[in-house]
Design a protein around this motif. Sequence first.
Motif, PDB file in Angstrom:
ATOM      1  N   VAL A 182      -2.315   0.399   3.725  1.00  0.00           N
ATOM      2  CA  VAL A 182      -1.562   0.140   2.493  1.00  0.00           C
ATOM      3  C   VAL A 182      -0.615   1.325   2.312  1.00  0.00           C
ATOM      4  O   VAL A 182      -1.054   2.458   2.132  1.00  0.00           O
ATOM      5  N   THR A 197       2.363   3.071   0.153  1.00  0.00           N
ATOM      6  CA  THR A 197       3.057   3.110  -1.135  1.00  0.00           C
ATOM      7  C   THR A 197       4.328   3.923  -0.931  1.00  0.00           C
ATOM      8  O   THR A 197       4.267   5.073  -0.482  1.00  0.00           O
ATOM      9  N   ASP A 220      11.224   0.250  -4.927  1.00  0.00           N
ATOM     10  CA  ASP A 220      10.988  -1.135  -4.549  1.00  0.00           C
ATOM     11  C   ASP A 220      11.419  -1.336  -3.097  1.00  0.00           C
ATOM     12  O   ASP A 220      12.562  -1.029  -2.746  1.00  0.00           O
ATOM     13  N   SER A 279      10.866  -3.052   4.545  1.00  0.00           N
ATOM     14  CA  SER A 279       9.665  -3.859   4.762  1.00  0.00           C
ATOM     15  C   SER A 279       9.567  -4.318   6.209  1.00  0.00           C
ATOM     16  O   SER A 279       8.500  -4.256   6.822  1.00  0.00           O
ATOM     17  N   THR A 303       0.047  -3.813   4.053  1.00  0.00           N
ATOM     18  CA  THR A 303       0.419  -4.106   2.676  1.00  0.00           C
ATOM     19  C   THR A 303       1.371  -3.009   2.220  1.00  0.00           C
ATOM     20  O   THR A 303       1.106  -1.836   2.456  1.00  0.00           O
ATOM     21  N   LYS A 361       3.354  -1.316  -1.082  1.00  0.00           N
ATOM     22  CA  LYS A 361       3.401  -1.210  -2.541  1.00  0.00           C
ATOM     23  C   LYS A 361       4.547  -0.296  -2.926  1.00  0.00           C
ATOM     24  O   LYS A 361       4.948   0.560  -2.158  1.00  0.00           O
ATOM     25  N   ASN A 362       5.071  -0.486  -4.133  1.00  0.00           N
ATOM     26  CA  ASN A 362       6.056   0.468  -4.617  1.00  0.00           C
ATOM     27  C   ASN A 362       5.428   1.313  -5.703  1.00  0.00           C
ATOM     28  O   ASN A 362       4.581   0.850  -6.453  1.00  0.00           O
ATOM     29  N   GLY A 363       5.811   2.590  -5.711  1.00  0.00           N
ATOM     30  CA  GLY A 363       5.207   3.555  -6.637  1.00  0.00           C
ATOM     31  C   GLY A 363       6.027   3.667  -7.833  1.00  0.00           C
ATOM     32  O   GLY A 363       6.262   4.252  -8.691  1.00  0.00           O
TER      33      GLY A 363
END
Length: 148
Positions: A101, A103, A107, A113, A144, A146-148
């Motif tokens: 995962v 982060t 975005d 991605s 996976t 994620k954005n922080g």
Amino acid sequence: MAQHVFNLNAHWPGGRNDSGTIETQNLQTKISIPPEMDGPGIGTNPDEMLLGAAATCYIITLAAMMERSKIEKIDLKMTSEGYVDVTNGVIIYQKIIHRPVVTIKHDPSKDISTLLQKLATKAEHSCMISRALKGNVEVEAILTIKNG
């Protein structure tokens, strides 16, 4: 190319259902057969250590590839699963699944991605332990973002 030698000392004073120890430069632990295989479950076991070696190699390789690709991450965490089949007394380490995962600071764009997905797969193929297992144990990575 220089050859590197890693040393391990093992001690197993008893029988099948006893325990022993292993010691390397940076690791000292008790070992035994896991309870899932009718052992005492003292310390770690070969199945966990193989999973640990594969996971450690993979996450370090992925982090290095992200750094070289100038991807700024806030965090990188991972869970890994090792699937072992025991049929008629035959033990087969079938598969390892890594679930990293990542982060990142903002975005994730489609380009980032896509690059991260490529790196997640490339790290699995580039990791020394994954290469050592190739042909015997399937290794898969499921990323996976994620954005922080």
